[in-house]
Design a protein around this motif. Sequence first.
Motif: not given
Lengths: 248, 279
Positions: B15-16, B146, B148-151, B158, B205, B227
Motif C-alpha cells: 500500500s502506497g 503506525g 496515521y494513514y491516509k484515507r 492508525g 514510509d 505516504m
Amino acid sequence: MGAAQGRAGPGASQRKGPTSQALKDEKDLALGEGEGKDSGLKQSQLKVRFCTNESQKSRGELVRLLRRLGFDISEGEVTAPAPAACQILKERGLRPHLLIHDGLRSEFDQIDVSNPNCVVLADAGEGLSYQNMNKAFQVLMELEKPVLVSLGKGRYYKETSGLMLDVGAYMRALEYACGIKAEVVGKPSPEFFKSALQAMGLEAHQAIMIGDDIVVDVGGAQRCGMRALQVRTGKFRSVPAAGSESDS
Amino acid sequence: MAARRALKAVLVDLSGTLHIEDAAVPGAQEALKRLRSTSVMVRFVTNTTKESKQDLLERLKKLEFDISEDEIFTSLTAARSLVEQKQVRPMLLIDDRALPDFKGIQTSDPNAVVIGLAPEHFHYQILNQAFRLLLDGAPLIAIHKGRYYKRKDGLALGPGPFVTALEYATDTKATVVGKPERTFFLEALRGTGCEPEEAVMIGDDCRDDVGGAQNVGMLGILVKTGMYLLYKPFLKQDGRLHNYLKNVLCRNGRVLSTLIPFLSQSKNKMGLESQGKRQ
C-alpha cells in the motif's frame, strides 16, 4: 477561596491561624471513609481544599453530588482542571476544539470555540470514540503549531463497574499520533497544586495532600514540596499498581 | 552497517508503493515485471491490519500485479505466528475483514490482546475491556504502531495511538509484530535464504519501511508516492518526523520518485529542499 474563608456555617469562624492544612481528592471522600472523616477534618482548625482531576463534571455538578452523599462542600472550595484550563485559554488567546464530556461543557461557556487553534482533551467517557479522537487529531494536524491541553493525565480510575482508562491514555494517543507533547492541567502538575495552595494563602510546607493515586496525588504533591498521604481506597492496590512509577 | 553484498532479494511494500487503495501506482506493474525479469527474489511485505492475505491477493490480481500468495508476508501473519507460539487465547481488536487470517485460533475466555486498526472496536467500553485484561497480566500484541494513514477523506489515526494508550495505562510494552520491527524483516527474509546485507526494502514510509530495513542491515529505498506525499505538509509540525526523514536521507541518500527510476539505475540524490519542490 480557602475552606476557612469560603465556607459559612458552624465552626468556620472558630478557625484561626492554622499551621497545617489539607488538600483532598474528593473521590476518596466519596469512595472512602464517608461523612464521619470529612466532618472530623472540617471541624479541625485546618483549612481544607478539595483538589480534583474530575473532568467529566462541572464543579457545580460535582458539589451537588457530594452534598447528596452527605459531604459539606461548596464550589469555592474545589480546585479543578477545567477552570484552570479556561484561565490558560483566555491568557493565550486559544480557541479550543473540545473533546470533553457533555457534563463539563458549562465550564467552557465563556470560551470562544470558533475556528479552533488548540484541542482541549478531558475524560469524555463514551465520547472517546475513534471518530471523536480522529476529529481532534485532524484539528491538531492542521495547525501550524499544535497545542494539546489535557485535563489531567491519569492512567485509570475506579468506577463501580471496575477500572476505567483515564484521560492520560487518550492524551498519550494524541501525543503519539501528532508527535507532540501535551500541556497537562491538573494533578500532578506543580502549577495546579500551587494554585490550590495560593487559594488558601499557604506555602507547600504548610500543607498535606491526601489521595488514592500514588503518582498523581502523592508524587505530584511531594514534588511540589508538600507532604502526602495515600488512602487505601479507590484505585489503591495492595500490590504495586501498573504505572505506579514516577511519571514525569 | 555491514558491507553490502550482491543484491539477491527485494522486499516491496504494497500500500502506497504498488497501489493506493483500489488503484495501482502508475507504472508499478511494469516496474514489477522488470524486477521479475532479473534474478532477484521478490517478497511483498505489508503492515496490513484489516486485509487478510486472500483479500490482498485478490486486489493485487485485479490490479494486474503478478504475485502469488507465498510471496506475501504481512503483519497479520506475523501476529498469528506469535499467538500460536505463546499459546494464548487473544481478544482480537482487529477489523472483521482480517479475521480469516486467525481462523482456528481460540478466542473465548481471552488471556491476551491482539490490536490492529479497528475503528469500529476502538470505543471507550471495548478499550476498557482490553485494558482490564492487560492489567490482569495478558500480553499485548500489536499488529503495528503506525501513527496515521491516509484515507480518501484525509488523515486518520492508525493503531499506534491506541496501542500507546493501553501501554501507558498499564505500564506495559506491546510486542509489535509489523514493520518496522527487526523480527518482521528477518522473518520475511527467512524464506529467501538471504542475509539482510543482500537485500533491499522498497517502500513509501520513511520510518516503517526505510528506517526499519536499515536497522536490520538492509538498504532502504523510499519511493515518492503514497505516504511520502503526505510527509511534506507535516514536516513543520512533526519535529520527530522531520528529523527522522532527514536522518534517513543522510544515511541512505537514495530517494526515488517511483520504482521505475530505481530499476533503470537512476540514482536521484535529493535533499529535503529539492523534495519540497514536488509539492
